[in-house]
Design a protein around this motif. Structure first.
Motif, short mmCIF file in Angstrom:
data_model
loop_
_atom_site.label_atom_id
_atom_site.label_comp_id
_atom_site.label_asym_id
_atom_site.label_seq_id
_atom_site.Cartn_x
_atom_site.Cartn_y
_atom_site.Cartn_z
N ARG A 85 50.72 36.97 37.39
CA ARG A 85 50.62 37.08 35.94
C ARG A 85 49.45 36.26 35.40
N ALA A 86 49.26 35.06 36.00
CA ALA A 86 48.23 34.16 35.47
C ALA A 86 46.83 34.58 35.88
N VAL A 87 46.65 34.97 37.16
CA VAL A 87 45.31 35.26 37.68
C VAL A 87 44.95 36.73 37.49
N LEU A 88 45.87 37.60 37.86
CA LEU A 88 45.58 39.03 37.75
C LEU A 88 45.93 39.59 36.37
N ARG A 89 46.70 38.81 35.62
CA ARG A 89 47.09 39.18 34.25
C ARG A 89 47.78 40.55 34.22
N VAL A 90 48.77 40.69 35.11
CA VAL A 90 49.53 41.93 35.17
C VAL A 90 50.91 41.70 34.54
N PRO A 91 51.22 42.35 33.42
CA PRO A 91 52.57 42.24 32.86
C PRO A 91 53.57 42.98 33.74
N VAL A 92 54.82 42.51 33.73
CA VAL A 92 55.87 43.11 34.55
C VAL A 92 57.00 43.60 33.65
N ALA A 93 57.32 44.88 33.77
CA ALA A 93 58.46 45.46 33.05
C ALA A 93 59.65 45.47 34.01
N THR A 94 60.60 44.55 33.80
CA THR A 94 61.76 44.47 34.68
C THR A 94 62.87 45.39 34.17
N ARG A 95 63.85 45.63 35.05
CA ARG A 95 64.98 46.52 34.76
C ARG A 95 64.49 47.86 34.22
N SER A 96 63.43 48.36 34.86
CA SER A 96 62.81 49.61 34.39
C SER A 96 62.55 50.54 35.57
N ARG A 97 62.40 51.82 35.26
CA ARG A 97 62.06 52.81 36.29
C ARG A 97 61.16 53.87 35.69
N VAL A 98 60.39 54.53 36.57
CA VAL A 98 59.56 55.65 36.13
C VAL A 98 60.42 56.91 36.10
N THR A 99 60.43 57.59 34.96
CA THR A 99 61.22 58.81 34.82
C THR A 99 60.36 60.08 34.83
N ARG A 100 59.04 59.92 34.64
CA ARG A 100 58.20 61.11 34.64
C ARG A 100 56.74 60.72 34.80
#
Length: 419
Positions: free
Chosen positions: A206-221
């Protein structure tokens, strides 16, 4: 008259020339001698590390840190220097009998009948199709292996904005590869309450790559005609859906062993790992056939797979010297929240498992786990451990928890005691 394929008869055949196979080859060639042959279907030996162009490899087996490609080259050099033969572009296509395999390679079709076989074919990520993610079928959808192969081996471009499905250690590896390819990782998606990787990687990512994380989630389409345009994601607790724009999707983790050869041979598979059922010596159900690395416990780090290769080499040497198994053994079973345990059979007088550890896979996060080992309806061991059990990574338990197991008793259940 049909001409029979030619036959070669090495002492040991190793199928798969990744970290486990190459380390086994080096150990066998240096300690046993004889003809040690490793084959791999890829154009170069080294396995996944050869196209995983970031650092972190070699810590546990070599006691140094190097990049994936450098690690792969080192393992190849060590195996060949010890006297092992490595054949690439070589596919094992099937079995002609219990100890002979059919092979196709640059030399044509032939057969190999060794005295012992080590299966070290590794594991692969499940692609989008295996995960049954609906939607359009655009370009720009990869697994981590496909992405790294495209970027690091073929130097091809990817998109500009990516969504990463999964929060395992390999997911952060995908994020690094995307950055190197000039593609921004816009979001990481995990179905768990927290990303599955080790906390230090999550914080650094998160700090270096600055990638946000969406937890408790799934791709539906997946959305896009021609090229990917977006993904639709759903929050598992609220059911709320939203669309995230992206031209690249990377499915990471969710590993499955490359077990086709074991399955077609009729070797018993473990229903949890889907890899061969093995004892602590890494024997399979077929005498003289062993297995090692990530085809046994998908998935662990490359250096752990390499240490499996070192362990199995010593057991193969004992087999070649005439040592055989002594008893039927006791079955080890994983209880919830664990999905599987490896190895799965404990035999009297057998060695401890690799590194003296049982490996388990948890479907829940437990910060302070208390392991309970049960046999015949009673608890024989309780052990509190100072490291968490977490989804997406192997949970290691000292094999000493099995010291109270009765060789004549029933199956052993390994689970957690609720506190």
């Amino acid at each position: 008259m049909t001409q029979q394929p030619s036959l070669i008869t090495p002492d040991v055949l190793i199928i798969g020339a990744g970290p486990a196979g190459l380390t086994a080859a080096a150990e066998l060639a240096s300690r046993h001698g004889g003809r040690i042959l490793a084959v791999d279907r890829e154009p170069a030996a080294g396995g996944i590390p050869r196209h995983s162009d970031h650092t972190g490899y070699g810590l546990r087996d070599l006691h140094r840190v190097m990049s994936g490609p450098a690690y792969a080259r080192h393992l190849v050099r060590r195996a060949t220097a010890a006297g092992a033969e490595i054949r690439t572009h070589t596919m094992v296509t099937g079995w002609s009998d219990d100890h002979t395999v059919d092979v196709t390679g640059p030399e044509g079709r032939y057969r190999i009948r060794p005295r012992a076989i080590v299966l070290a074919t590794g594991a692969r990520e499940r692609p989008r199709t295996a995960r049954r993610v609906p939607g359009d079928r655009p370009h720009g959808v990869y697994t981590t292996g496909q992405l790294q192969n495209l970027v690091h081996l073929h130097h091809r471009p990817v998109g500009k904005r990516a969504v990463i499905v999964g929060g395992e250690l390999v997911s952060w590896s995908a994020a690094v590869t995307l950055r190197e390819a000039g593609c921004t990782p816009a979001l990481m998606i995990s179905r768990y309450p927290k990303a599955e990787s080790y906390g230090v990687f999550n914080v650094a990512g998160r700090a270096v790559l600055r990638v946000p994380v969406a937890t408790r989630s799934r791709v539906t389409r997946i959305i896009g005609k021609g090229r990917c345009e977006a993904v639709e994601i759903e929050h598992l607790d609220t059911g709320r859906r939203r669309t995230v724009a992206c031209d690249t999707v990377v499915f990471t983790g969710d590993w499955i062993p490359d077990h086709e050869l074991a399955r077609t041979a009729g070797i018993t598979l473990d229903p949890g790992t889907l890899g061969p059922l093995t004892d602590t010596a890494l024997r399979t159900s077929r005498p003289g056939v062993y297995a090692a690395g990530n085809m046994l416990h998908p998935v662990d780090t490359a250096d752990i797979a390499a240490l499996d290769g070192r362990h199995v080499a010593h057991q193969v040497i004992s087999y070649l010297q005439g040592m055989r198994e002594h008893a039927e053994g006791v079955r080890l079973l994983a209880d919830a929240p664990f999905r599987w345990v490896a190895p799965q059979i404990l035999r009297p007088q057998d060695p401890a498992p690799p590194r003296g550890r049982l490996l388990l896979w948890s479907d829940q996060f437990v910060r302070f786990p208390k392991v309970a080992v049960r046999q015949d309806g009673r608890v024989i061991t309780r052990r509190s451990l100072s490291w968490p059990a977490a989804p997406g990574r192997v949970f290691r338990v000292p094999s000493s928890v099995l010291e109270g197991v009765s060789p004549s008793g029933g199956p052993v259940h390994i689970g957690l005691e609720r506190v």
